[in-house]
Design a protein around this motif. Sequence first.
Motif, PDB file in Angstrom:
ATOM      1  N   UNK A 106       0.813  -1.261  -0.109  1.00 45.55           N
ATOM      2  CA  UNK A 106      -0.108   0.118   0.004  1.00 45.55           C
ATOM      3  C   UNK A 106       0.981   1.246   0.053  1.00 45.55           C
ATOM      4  N   UNK A 107       0.576   2.327  -0.590  1.00 44.75           N
ATOM      5  CA  UNK A 107       1.261   3.500  -0.894  1.00 44.75           C
ATOM      6  C   UNK A 107       0.380   4.661  -0.640  1.00 44.75           C
ATOM      7  N   UNK A 108      -0.793   4.542  -0.281  1.00 40.20           N
ATOM      8  CA  UNK A 108      -1.755   5.704  -0.112  1.00 40.20           C
ATOM      9  C   UNK A 108      -3.271   5.093   0.518  1.00 40.20           C
ATOM     10  N   UNK A 109      -3.569   5.822   1.645  1.00 43.00           N
ATOM     11  CA  UNK A 109      -4.799   5.263   2.341  1.00 43.00           C
ATOM     12  C   UNK A 109      -5.368   6.578   2.895  1.00 43.00           C
ATOM     13  N   UNK A 110      -6.529   6.172   3.564  1.00 42.53           N
ATOM     14  CA  UNK A 110      -7.212   6.927   4.452  1.00 42.53           C
ATOM     15  C   UNK A 110      -7.167   6.490   5.855  1.00 42.53           C
ATOM     16  N   UNK A 111      -6.461   7.209   6.596  1.00 41.96           N
ATOM     17  CA  UNK A 111      -6.098   6.825   7.881  1.00 41.96           C
ATOM     18  C   UNK A 111      -7.183   6.635   8.757  1.00 41.96           C
ATOM     19  N   UNK A 112      -7.293   5.748   9.713  1.00 41.54           N
ATOM     20  CA  UNK A 112      -8.535   5.520  10.786  1.00 41.54           C
ATOM     21  C   UNK A 112      -8.656   6.900  11.367  1.00 41.54           C
ATOM     22  N   UNK A 113      -9.792   7.477  11.514  1.00 42.15           N
ATOM     23  CA  UNK A 113     -10.310   8.594  11.898  1.00 42.15           C
ATOM     24  C   UNK A 113      -9.635   8.943  13.341  1.00 42.15           C
ATOM     25  N   UNK A 114      -9.742   7.877  14.256  1.00 42.73           N
ATOM     26  CA  UNK A 114      -9.421   8.196  15.734  1.00 42.73           C
ATOM     27  C   UNK A 114      -7.732   8.565  15.648  1.00 42.73           C
ATOM     28  N   UNK A 115      -7.130   7.830  14.855  1.00 41.34           N
ATOM     29  CA  UNK A 115      -5.559   8.586  14.827  1.00 41.34           C
ATOM     30  C   UNK A 115      -5.544   9.780  14.182  1.00 41.34           C
ATOM     31  N   UNK A 116      -6.277   9.927  13.193  1.00 38.16           N
ATOM     32  CA  UNK A 116      -6.306  11.463  12.537  1.00 38.16           C
ATOM     33  C   UNK A 116      -6.852  12.450  13.370  1.00 38.16           C
ATOM     34  N   UNK A 117      -7.824  12.244  14.139  1.00 41.57           N
ATOM     35  CA  UNK A 117      -8.126  13.456  15.152  1.00 41.57           C
ATOM     36  C   UNK A 117      -7.360  13.377  16.434  1.00 41.57           C
ATOM     37  N   UNK A 118      -6.827  12.199  16.893  1.00 40.45           N
ATOM     38  CA  UNK A 118      -5.794  12.355  17.901  1.00 40.45           C
ATOM     39  C   UNK A 118      -4.537  13.386  17.505  1.00 40.45           C
ATOM     40  N   UNK A 119      -4.249  13.054  16.556  1.00 41.03           N
ATOM     41  CA  UNK A 119      -2.953  14.019  15.948  1.00 41.03           C
ATOM     42  C   UNK A 119      -3.499  15.444  16.019  1.00 41.03           C
ATOM     43  N   UNK A 120      -4.808  15.668  15.327  1.00 40.26           N
ATOM     44  CA  UNK A 120      -5.083  17.124  15.226  1.00 40.26           C
ATOM     45  C   UNK A 120      -5.061  17.682  16.737  1.00 40.26           C
ATOM     46  N   UNK A 121      -5.822  16.748  17.626  1.00 40.94           N
ATOM     47  CA  UNK A 121      -5.929  17.199  18.922  1.00 40.94           C
ATOM     48  C   UNK A 121      -4.503  17.615  19.545  1.00 40.94           C
ATOM     49  N   UNK A 122      -3.371  16.618  19.289  1.00 38.03           N
ATOM     50  CA  UNK A 122      -2.182  16.925  19.665  1.00 38.03           C
ATOM     51  C   UNK A 122      -1.351  18.194  19.216  1.00 38.03           C
ATOM     52  N   UNK A 123      -1.819  18.581  18.108  1.00 38.83           N
ATOM     53  CA  UNK A 123      -1.095  19.470  17.202  1.00 38.83           C
ATOM     54  C   UNK A 123      -1.452  20.888  18.205  1.00 38.83           C
ATOM     55  N   UNK A 124      -2.675  21.020  18.804  1.00 37.61           N
ATOM     56  CA  UNK A 124      -2.725  22.066  19.632  1.00 37.61           C
ATOM     57  C   UNK A 124      -2.908  23.592  18.748  1.00 37.61           C
ATOM     58  N   UNK A 125      -3.602  23.420  17.623  1.00 34.98           N
ATOM     59  CA  UNK A 125      -3.729  24.619  16.893  1.00 34.98           C
ATOM     60  C   UNK A 125      -4.800  25.634  17.835  1.00 34.98           C
ATOM     61  N   UNK A 126      -4.615  26.824  17.408  1.00 31.86           N
ATOM     62  CA  UNK A 126      -5.528  27.772  17.893  1.00 31.86           C
ATOM     63  C   UNK A 126      -5.879  28.714  16.669  1.00 31.86           C
ATOM     64  N   UNK A 127      -7.028  29.705  16.688  1.00 31.58           N
ATOM     65  CA  UNK A 127      -7.451  30.271  15.627  1.00 31.58           C
ATOM     66  C   UNK A 127      -6.460  31.210  15.249  1.00 31.58           C
TER      67      UNK A 127
END
Length: 395
Positions: A106-127
């Motif tokens: 496999x060379x491209x995929x749609x990653x499981x949503x739990x990992x996607x949102x976990x990383x986005x939460x960890x990114x700690x973005x602000x407006x």
Amino acid sequence: MASETDIETASADLRHRLARQLEKDGWLRSPQWRAAVEAVPRHTFVPRFYRESDAPGVTTWEPVTPQSVGQEEWLRLVYSDETWMTQFGGRDIDWADPKPISNAVPTSSSTLPSLVVRMLEDLDVQDGMNVLEIGTGTGYSTALMCHRLGSERVTSIETDEGVARRARTALSASGYNPRLLVGDGRAGHPGGVPYDRLIATCGFRSIPPTWLRQVAPGGVILATLRGWMRSLGLVKLIVAGDSASGWFSEDDPSFMIARQQDAPESLGAVPAPEDGTTRRATYGPEVLTASGPAFMAQLAAPDARFFSMTVDGGPDSTFVLDSVTDSFAVLDPTDSGWQVRQGGPRRLWDAVESAVGTWEEYGSPNTAAFGATVSREKQVVWLGNPNGPHWPLPS
């Protein structure tokens, strides 16, 4: 076949159900990201995909489309917390007549949503923050960031032109228009600097120094470090001028390695039976696959890979080969354990056993006990604190 209105009604319900589950499981922690999960239509980004067959034997992937499994089941699968494959071997799939695929990488995929949102939460973005994403993939995570920050705040780089084209189409259809680029993610994109956050959704052997110049001081780099044997894990680095430092997470999400850093096709030369010197081994080949020891083995032998095979009808031998230095280690079972035969510029098994021994001396911790410090001159993974035991990452 259901109408577009029917699909949207059903998918909206499934998105809310997915968001509730991700929140219950502790992955979704903020209302802004929950709103993004509830709004972004994942089915637009994975209209067709492959899933692994449960048939015995060789690993086979089977195509999933609304036509092959039915509209309702297709949507259910799309909005389940699973990773779905969308490309193999870097080649586009003929969706006019999709066939099962075996023995493919496999060379491209749609990653499981739990990992996607976990990383986005960890990114700690602000407006108001600007984010650089390395690895657009299907564009689903890109869309979540666009919903959270606004399209004008998101830049995403994809190395594969076909993958990027499909992501652009899906993003536009969903109402998002970030800056999308095709290229080598290691170079980043100087046109959008400075970035407040950088997130990589493919694995890297080390942190590209260019990223340090493009992320603002105090900014965050969130990336998976991995080698040719296995993933090291997700690391969150805080940028301080020309360097960055931070900690690994306690689990081990594994992403496909960036194509520019993939291993050479050749594993290296298999040594002749008389090559090298032999000694009793303290550890056997099980340390190459057990979670904690394998992490250490990857650090100790960053350019190596391993495999097992039968030699002259005897029991399986495990070969550890370094294709960069042509070093090798061969592990053979004995009546009382294992023996190792080593040769080449690097004593591979000496390095692996030393690293595993250090890990055991420190109480066999999980990856959260490790951190990394990176600069333009050198990059190291350390245990406990930056002055503790450390291992260099490949340049």
